[in-house]
Scaffold this active site. Sequence first.
Site, short mmCIF file in Angstrom:
data_model
loop_
_atom_site.label_atom_id
_atom_site.label_comp_id
_atom_site.label_asym_id
_atom_site.label_seq_id
_atom_site.Cartn_x
_atom_site.Cartn_y
_atom_site.Cartn_z
CG ASP A 38 -2.29 -9.88 -4.67
OD1 ASP A 38 -3.49 -9.89 -4.97
OD2 ASP A 38 -1.50 -8.96 -4.97
CE1 TYR A 95 -4.17 -5.62 1.93
CE2 TYR A 95 -5.61 -3.74 1.54
CZ TYR A 95 -5.34 -5.09 1.42
OH TYR A 95 -6.23 -5.91 0.78
#
Lengths: 249, 249
Positions: free
Chosen positions: B57, B115
Amino acid sequence: MMKRNIRLKIEYDGTRYQGWQKLGKNANASTIQGKLESVLSKMTGESIQIIGSGRTDAGVHACGQIANFHTDCSFSCREIKEYLTKYLPSDIGIVTADEVSERFHSRLNAKQKTYQYRIAIPGTVNVFERKYLWKYPETLNIEKMNKAAAFCLGTHDFLGFSSVKKTKKSTVRTIYSIVIEEEHSEIRLSFTGDGFLYNMVRILTGTLAEIGAGTRDPESIFHVFQSKDRKDAGITAPPHGLFLMNVEY
Amino acid sequence: MMKRNIRLKIEYDGTRYQGWQKLGKNANASTIQGKLESVLSKMTGESIQIIGSGRTDAGVHACGQIANFHTDCSFSCREIKEYLTKYLPSDIGIVTADEVSERFHSRLNAKQKTYQYRIAIPGTVNVFERKYLWKYPETLNIEKMNKAAAFCLGTHDFLGFSSVKKTKKSTVRTIYSIVIEEEHSEIRLSFTGDGFLYNMVRILTGTLAEIGAGTRDPESIFHVFQSKDRKDAGITAPPHGLFLMNVEY
């Protein structure tokens, strides 16, 4: 009447600033000292003057700058830290705030300082710390750098390794240690001494880098001590790789 | 005719970018993919299309994004890495460039991703990494967070923990591990799974933060799995604390 004396330990990213010290000739420049004094004066309603352990140049950072100021205010140290944290810009942080004896003076009582300089190893990638690393293009021979660093230890007149103009003040300083470490994608040089002249750590770093790159001999250190001529030393490493790490009292 | 297939490992500071992917509706937005394609196309004289392991993002960072592209050029991998390093902005770095089999596909062949999300501990100071830390105002109870994290492990429909709109694609994913560590001035959450839905790591992090702060129960995780309703999960943690660390093939 006796005033309270508050000592601060300060961390700052020097990128946006014209250095630590508010200068008479350029009182409006953005400095760390200026930001602190402005917030503290607003908090206390007094005209606060803050004493740092020493200047840092424009663009130089600190993890452990020490400063103190006198005040009649009645805020606790915790409240002072919280107020500063709230109103200072995010690139200046207060690590600690403590009440100290009225005689404590950040600059005059400083016994020893440690600076660290960070050099990126060519070909490595570190985008997150790119603003804090000097991208020196050559591969450095750490053995040669260590040899030359040993020549710098002890008490010398470091005038040739400084940007000091003619002065009556002593330019003799003592370096207690220079530690050169390779970690991950960088080489870190840590200098500990009783004090450092204007630009001295950056010129020592630039000189050691040239020695590590092989374009200068370790023995050239002696020549600079002898000539006391800035032109005989190496380049001045840029400010953005330099951190004031620690001040001892 | 068979083209060469080049795999890149990429590190980037996502602060300035509208995310990884070039979007049809907003083709001029600044994206990591767009920057890479533009430099590679200039280098090769071809119209290079680069395939990433997945989107990140706007504002999200990467230490180990993987991408590949096909080319007829004759530059060596070393030359490709050097050219990219020279012409990419300093917030995008090429860690490695390797030639891989023509069948390798960064997205379709990805088996597992990790992540990491970084949360600053209130009251601590870290001005140098301030842009990469979420300043969540509450003190977090790691034990409670670990309890809730354990409920997330395994194979579930994570629709309620995502910003995915109605879709025919499966929203079932498997999380292999969630490691929560306190280091220095921050708490780091590392998520490893076979894939993550849109905003899934940020919503899981926001939910775990609320659980750590005590404003939500660990057992509320089950409720989100049952209702599959985004409104039942916690807030979406901001993008600047999130890093794509690693992609396994």
